[in-house]
Design a protein around this motif. Structure first.
Motif: not given
Length: 129
Positions: A38-58
């Motif tokens: 987020v600090g480096r404004n790398l939106s592609g990785f940011q989206e991948q991190c968010e997808m990682f959370l959405k698809t991860s186990d509880v």
């Protein structure tokens, strides 16, 4: 010129990293990694991190919320982290924020105690008499 080269390097590393992304992230390093992205404004990785959370186990989400990198985050970073799409109950997030607040209070308390005990304290002059 340097910014263009830097962007090319970032994109090249991103392309290499994309295939190994999920293998590199875990509950202990997720928050720190996400905040750097987020600090480096790398939106592609940011989206991948968010997808990682959405698809991860509880259970992984719970581990992230209890991780040292989550608890050690400053207030500004905590606000960023709380905007993520956490895959858990709101009460779990609330409990994690309370743990974070306790952790922050412990850090402040320890820092104050260290200052009181520090050898640079002027009260040492009284001991010489």
């Amino acid at each position: 010129f340097y910014q263009a080269v830097e962007q090319n390097v970032v994109h090249a590393v991103g392309d290499i990293f994309e295939g190994k992304f999920s293998e590199c992230l875990n509950s202990n390093n997720f928050c720190e990694f996400y905040l750097k992205i987020v600090g480096r404004n790398l939106s592609g990785f940011q989206e991948q991190c968010e997808m990682f959370l959405k698809t991860s186990d509880v259970s992984l989400t719970h581990l992230v919320l209890q991780s040292n990198s989550f608890l050690s985050s400053n207030l500004k970073d905590m606000r960023v982290l709380l905007s993520l799409p956490w895959k858990c109950k709101e009460e779990t997030i609330w409990d994690s924020v309370l743990q974070w607040a306790d952790h922050q209070a412990d850090i402040v308390c320890c820092d104050q105690q260290d200052k009181e005990i520090s050898p640079s304290n002027d009260d040492d002059d009284d001991l010489k008499d």
